[in-house]
Design an enzyme around this catalytic site. Structure first.
Site, PDB file in Angstrom:
ATOM      1  CD  GLU A  50       1.419   3.233  -6.751  1.00 46.93           C
ATOM      2  OE1 GLU A  50       0.230   3.066  -6.420  1.00 46.93           O
ATOM      3  OE2 GLU A  50       1.894   4.348  -6.987  1.00 46.93           O
ATOM      4  CE1 TYR A  70       1.122  10.215  -3.873  1.00 47.29           C
ATOM      5  CE2 TYR A  70      -0.280  12.107  -4.314  1.00 47.29           C
ATOM      6  CZ  TYR A  70       0.161  10.848  -4.647  1.00 47.29           C
ATOM      7  OH  TYR A  70      -0.346  10.203  -5.751  1.00 47.29           O
TER       8      TYR A  70
END
Length: 612
Positions: free
Chosen positions: A355, A437
């Site tokens: 993150e 991803y």
């Protein structure tokens, strides 16, 4: 025919000229006053928005996102989850049944717009679930600024996805994508994708946000807290300033971020520390036996930011906050909301590293996540893998070995979807994960293999230098990669992002002669690649024979995995390639395709030969 040709030629020239126009990006300044009813999980909002049109286009309408309108039965998000069944996001469905379908009426998300004005004039608007279309009283001309004022109220939804009340770890309010947010406008027009649970996009904006909430709450947010001595949690000597309604007022500011997010809970603790030459970091979490890993995280977070600053470009904002909230992990301007009850500090740091890295590949390098999620999630996953490998060293050939192994296993399922698809339009949740991803992360891993890791590192730095605080696209990144390497890389980009074709090379045959050994390699896959063929001699010396791919036209000159002996190129149309090396069988120990194990070959069983 002559006239038609002239018309076509003129059209082509006009399109070329249009695309060669100077880069621009829109700008916004928000001033918000928010009054929260913590007992009822509602709030009243007032907003002044200065919007600057830096485009060459005259705007007659604008669009706002109203994300919370998605959190109710029969919303588009609910319909999409229901249609996907068990293939959908596991956080949105259970046993194939949408969790949104059973949200109680009093916990449905809502953003109710009372009115909106432009320069004091009432505007007509229509709400299309999570998109609000606003008809302007006067056009916004190029290079001009207009002011919108707005009054609305909101119901904080049941916590289903990212936002909401009472998440599973007991955090009262996760306030993300919580306000009417103006959409991005660029060369491709308005970015008005309906919110179905994936990602977001917005113009860079300044924020001045005042939040009134019960005095017992602690607020964590992405930004600068301007009055820490008047509220709970940030100053040991604070004297909480309240009004008759027993509410404290929090004053937050932030400049040049994509959005403003915050979270509130009565049990939050706040810790802070300074990263040398890096941001002041805040940890906002419920301090208890389940969150012990947060107390061990400071040295790892410090090293993380130092690695990121050195390798990917400097974090430009003064602060960053890791906040316990949400339903997993989600990035916002100068902060992230993450679940906090990690098993150990390594697991917690994995989430923080991912993150946190979105501050580079989503915030500072603000690609359109809805359109190119692989550039957002993929580049972030690459940075996560790169930093975690240094924070927690493992006995692996490279930082991305586990990702490559997972990719190979996934391919065998036969459900891959192209990375080029729009984020919300993948049919299978797992396929979205691998397309965005994993394929996005391996895009950079493969480029490192093709052009050399030094060139990849230089590409990433130049990408940051040229495009930070802007909205780059994949074309912008590829332009830099080609310039740095001198290679043509368009072929790879097309195969890897636009198709689901795979790489599969193998050693077909090895012949040992009295003075040499001849190896025949075969391309069994659909994606051509250059090949680094490794030779380990009996005395453990490693030689790498680089077999270039003709389509790059320029060959790799160096790599961090040792010197290269460059061989004649392998034409991409040619099925097999023969290589003769000046070693006999007795002089050899191992032969193999890519000793560094970076190539995303889907079948490794025929890539190595142990010479016995």
């Amino acid at each position: 025919m002559r006239k038609s040709a002239a018309i076509i030629f003129a059209f082509i020239i006009s399109q070329f000229q249009a695309q060669q126009g100077a880069y621009y990006q829109q700008a916004a300044k928000y001033k918000m006053d928010i009054d929260v009813n913590a007992e009822k999980f509602t709030y009243q909002g007032k907003q002044i928005l200065e919007y600057t049109n830096n485009s060459p286009d005259e705007l007659n309408v604008v669009y706002f996102h109203l994300y919370w309108n998605a959190f109710k039965p029969n919303s588009m998000m609910d319909q999409r989850v229901a249609s996907q069944g068990k293939n959908g996001d596991g956080r949105l469905q259970k046993d194939g049944i949408s969790r949104l379908a059973s949200i109680p009426k009093d916990q449905e998300g809502a953003q109710n717009i009372h009115w909106i004005k432009q320069n004091g004039k009432d505007l007509k608007f229509e709400v299309q679930e999570t998109i609000m279309k606003v008809y302007l009283a006067e056009p916004i001309k190029p290079n001009s600024t207009t002011t919108f004022t707005m009054d609305w109220d909101s119901v904080i939804p049941q916590q289903i996805r990212r936002s909401g009340r009472n998440n599973r770890e007991g955090v009262d309010m996760t306030m993300t994508q919580w306000y009417p947010k103006i959409a991005e406008y660029d060369y491709d027009g308005w970015a008005t994708f309906d919110y179905l649970g994936r990602e977001f996009h917005a113009p860079f904006s300044d924020f001045d946000v005042t939040i009134k909430i019960n005095k017992d709450y602690v607020v964590g947010a992405g930004g600068i807290l301007e009055n820490p001595t008047e509220v709970k949690g940030y100053d040991a000597n604070a004297k909480i300033k309240t009004e008759k309604d027993k509410k404290a007022t929090w004053k937050w500011t932030a400049k040049n971020i994509l959005d403003f997010a915050w979270s509130a809970d009565r049990d939050y603790s706040v810790e802070s520390f300074n990263v040398p030459e890096g941001p002041k970091v805040y940890l906002v979490y419920q301090k208890n036996d389940k969150t012990k890993a947060w107390g061990e995280s400071q040295p790892y977070i410090t090293k993380y930011f130092q690695i990121m600053n050195a390798h990917f470009g400097k974090y430009v904002y003064p602060t960053y906050a890791f906040i316990q909230g949400g339903d997993g992990g989600m990035e916002y301007g100068m902060c992230t909301m993450i679940l906090g009850e990690a098993k150990n500090v390594k697991d917690l740091m994995g989430l923080m590293a991912h993150e946190g890295s979105h501050s580079w590949y989503q915030q500072m390098l603000a690609t359109n996540e809805s359109v190119r999620p692989w550039m957002d999630e993929g580049f972030t996953s690459y940075a996560e893998g790169y930093t975690m490998y240094q924070l927690f060293p493992e006995d692996l050939p490279n930082p991305f070995a586990k990702t490559l192994d997972g990719y190979r296993k996934f391919i065998k399922k036969g459900i891959e979807e192209p990375a080029v698809w729009l984020g919300d339009h993948h049919d299978n949740g797992t396929s979205y994960t691998y397309a965005s991803y994993v394929k996005g992360e391996l895009y950079l891993v493969q480029l490192g293999y093709i052009m050399g890791e030094q060139n990849l590192a230089e590409t990433l730095k130049q990408y940051y230098d040229q495009w930070s605080m802007k909205h780059p696209s994949d074309r912008d990144f590829l332009h830099i990669a080609q310039k740095v390497s001198g290679m043509d890389l368009k072929w790879f980009h097309n195969y890897w992002i636009n198709t689901t074709k795979t790489i599969d090379y193998g050693i077909k045959e090895v012949k040992y002669d009295t003075k040499s050994t001849t190896i025949t390699l075969v391309n069994n896959g659909q994606v051509p690649m250059p090949i680094d063929f490794g030779v380990m001699t009996a005395d453990k010396k490693v030689i790498t024979y680089q077999i270039p791919l003709n389509m790059t036209h320029t060959w790799k000159e160096k790599d961090i995995y040792g010197e290269l002996k460059t061989m004649p190129y392998w034409p991409w149309t040619q099925k097999e390639y023969t290589l003769t090396i000046p070693y006999t069988k007795s002089q050899l120990s191992v032969l193999g395709i890519d000793f560094s194990q970076r190539i995303a070959d889907v079948n490794m069983e025929n890539n190595f030969v142990e010479v016995k």
